[in-house]
Design a protein around this motif. Structure first.
Motif, PDB file in Angstrom:
ATOM      1  N   LEU A 351      -5.518   5.286  -5.896  1.00 25.65           N
ATOM      2  CA  LEU A 351      -5.772   5.036  -4.473  1.00 25.65           C
ATOM      3  C   LEU A 351      -6.173   6.353  -3.824  1.00 25.65           C
ATOM      4  CD1 LEU A 351      -5.390   3.539  -1.696  1.00 25.65           C
ATOM      5  CD2 LEU A 351      -2.978   4.150  -1.825  1.00 25.65           C
ATOM      6  N   LEU A 367      -1.237   0.816   3.174  1.00 26.37           N
ATOM      7  CA  LEU A 367      -1.673   1.592   2.007  1.00 26.37           C
ATOM      8  C   LEU A 367      -0.475   2.122   1.208  1.00 26.37           C
ATOM      9  CD1 LEU A 367      -4.547   3.500   3.804  1.00 26.37           C
ATOM     10  CD2 LEU A 367      -4.833   1.709   2.087  1.00 26.37           C
ATOM     11  N   ARG A 371       0.911   2.354  -2.977  1.00 26.92           N
ATOM     12  CA  ARG A 371       1.429   3.520  -3.703  1.00 26.92           C
ATOM     13  C   ARG A 371       2.844   3.238  -4.218  1.00 26.92           C
ATOM     14  NH1 ARG A 371       5.240   7.461  -3.099  1.00 26.92           N
ATOM     15  NH2 ARG A 371       4.838   9.139  -4.584  1.00 26.92           N
ATOM     16  N   ALA A 377      -1.651   8.100  -5.784  1.00 19.97           N
ATOM     17  CA  ALA A 377      -2.453   8.260  -4.559  1.00 19.97           C
ATOM     18  C   ALA A 377      -2.928   9.694  -4.371  1.00 19.97           C
ATOM     19  CB  ALA A 377      -1.630   7.822  -3.358  1.00 19.97           C
TER      20      ALA A 377
END
Length: 480
Positions: A351, A367, A371, A377
């Motif tokens: 990500l 978001l 993670r 990430a």
């Protein structure tokens, strides 16, 4: 073998090469077999930034003779945050209980729907019937009536509530806001005693000086205007009911005119006026404005929350979504359906979040769930470039991330955009403004600037309006 770090945080100042860093990092991961190109999930702020990022990664892969990988990049999840939210909504529509082909609402439809839902709630009535009392006036700049200004305030509040996701519908929000108001407002006195003190002081002044003093200052227009206004306010304050409810009246009595060129105030007036002003200055201790503010907040939040519910139902019925839905809807699916997150985790290898300083709490939460599901990430941003506060972005999120994961920090310390002397100056200013929080950038640009070092635009005081300043700047730029 090699693995990707769970979290990489890259604070990157302007011109420090952040897109280049993302491009190289992703290409390295692809070449080393850690990430499949079609399994990259990257969110950026604008469509343009998304396509540029994809283009640059593609270029890097082609440059390294990875043609097959470059082609596969087309299937990756590289888009804006809203684009990603919409993709989640459509791919998991069944789980989200929504139409698999939602249509985006246009502004007119949104205005119409919200007005219709507003008509169904009575919670804003207490404010709507007396807009002036709550500070709503005709807006001369935008040519908007007090009603439109009120509606605009309500709409932006609804937008703010929706940016909180499910939290926006929490009934405890109203009591929490009122509680905070009281804390900020501070201690209050006895309303009746404060009202009588002001009413009594006004009565004593008018008993001794029952006339308007403005005719005594004919030659001085501003003084004569002030005395006339003062007299009107004093006459209104003879009515105890007005004193007990009109806070703008109190404000006008905090400052009375007691002297002027071109005439004399009668002896004794100044002392009696001082008593009125002193009584009116007790307004911050008055519980009345606090009670009005509590009513105002409760009306706005209550009506806003009512609208949220009805508005959401109306949209669902018509298979419509708006921009906040793309985030709030995707967040709802992730928050309530762990199996959906598991499926998504099976589809992506990493990500990447660009421009992290412009992330709102809802976007962050959405978001961060990915993670937390175990997707590594890479986060890039610069607190000093945060500009999206009007869209509920909160740069404190990035600050906290840096604080909580100091080992994950990999700041970029070069600048490839500015000439050496200019960069030195920017570093000096940066350190002066931000102290230890500023990262000095080493100039790496290999060109010499032919411009003069610096030009200061010192705008005279009378350049007040934006238009004057802009035209003046335009002339200056043209001359240069």
């Amino acid at each position: 073998g090699m693995t990707i770090p769970r979290l990489t945080v890259i604070p990157a100042g302007a011109g420090s090469g952040k897109t280049h860093r993302i491009q190289m990092q992703l290409a390295d991961w692809v070449v080393n077999g850690l990430v499949a190109p079609e399994r990259i999930l990257a969110v950026t702020f604008t469509e343009a930034a998304a396509s540029e990022l994809k283009e640059r990664i593609r270029f890097e892969l082609v440059d390294r003779d990875r043609i097959e990988d470059a082609l596969k990049l087309e299937e990756s999840y590289i888009s804006t945050i809203h684009g990603f939210g919409l993709r989640v909504l459509t791919e998991f529509a069944f789980e989200g209980g929504i139409s698999p082909s939602p249509r985006l609402l246009n502004d007119d439809e949104q205005g119409f729907l919200i007005r219709r839902t507003l008509a169904k709630t009575g919670k804003a009535d207490a404010v709507a019937i007396n807009l002036r009392k709550f500070g709503y006036r005709y807006d001369h700049v935008n040519k908007m009536s007090a009603e439109d200004v009120f509606l605009g305030t309500l709409l932006s509040l609804i937008d703010r509530l929706r940016s909180l996701g499910r939290k926006g519908e929490d009934p405890a929000l109203v009591s929490g806001a009122v509680e905070m108001l009281r804390r900020v407002y501070g201690p209050v006195g006895n309303a009746d005693a404060l009202n009588r003190a002001l009413h009594g002081a006004v009565g004593r002044l008018l008993k001794r000086f029952p006339g308007d003093l403005s005719p005594g200052f004919e030659g001085n227009a501003s003084a004569s205007g002030d005395f006339r206004e003062n007299f009107r306010s004093l006459r209104r304050a003879e009515d105890l009911e007005e004193v007990a409810s009109d806070w703008s009246l109190w404000l006008s009595l905090r400052k009375l005119r007691v002297s002027a060129r071109g005439g004399k105030v009668p002896p004794g007036y100044e002392d009696l006026a001082a008593e009125v002003m002193s009584a009116a200055r007790a307004l911050p201790q008055h519980p009345g404005p606090l009670a009005d503010a509590e009513l105002h907040v409760a009306a706005l939040l209550g009506a806003g929350q009512d609208c949220l519910g009805t508005y959401g139902e109306e949209k669902k019925k018509a298979s419509l979504v708006d921009f906040p839905d793309m985030l709030a809807g995707a967040h709802e699916i992730f928050a309530t359906q762990p199996d959906v997150l598991a499926i998504l985790k099976g589809r992506v290898d990493c990500l990447v979040i660009d421009e992290f300083q412009d992330t709102s709490p809802l976007q962050f939460s959405l978001l961060w769930k990915i993670r937390e599901a175990g997707v590594p990430a890479l986060v890039v941003g610069d607190v000093k470039q945060s500009i999206m506060g009007f869209q509920n972005a909160d740069p404190r999120l990035f600050e906290q991330l840096e604080k909580q994961y100091p080992k994950a920090r990999e700041p970029l310390t070069f600048n490839w955009r500015a000439s050496g002397p200019l960069m030195e100056w920017v570093n000096e200013v940066g350190e002066g403004l931000f102290g230890g929080a500023y990262t000095r950038l080493t100039p790496k640009a290999d060109f010499k600037s032919t411009l003069d070092p610096l030009e200061v635009v010192d705008a005279p005081k009378y350049i007040r309006s934006g238009r004057n300043r802009a035209s003046w700047m335009a002339v200056r730029i043209k001359t240069l």
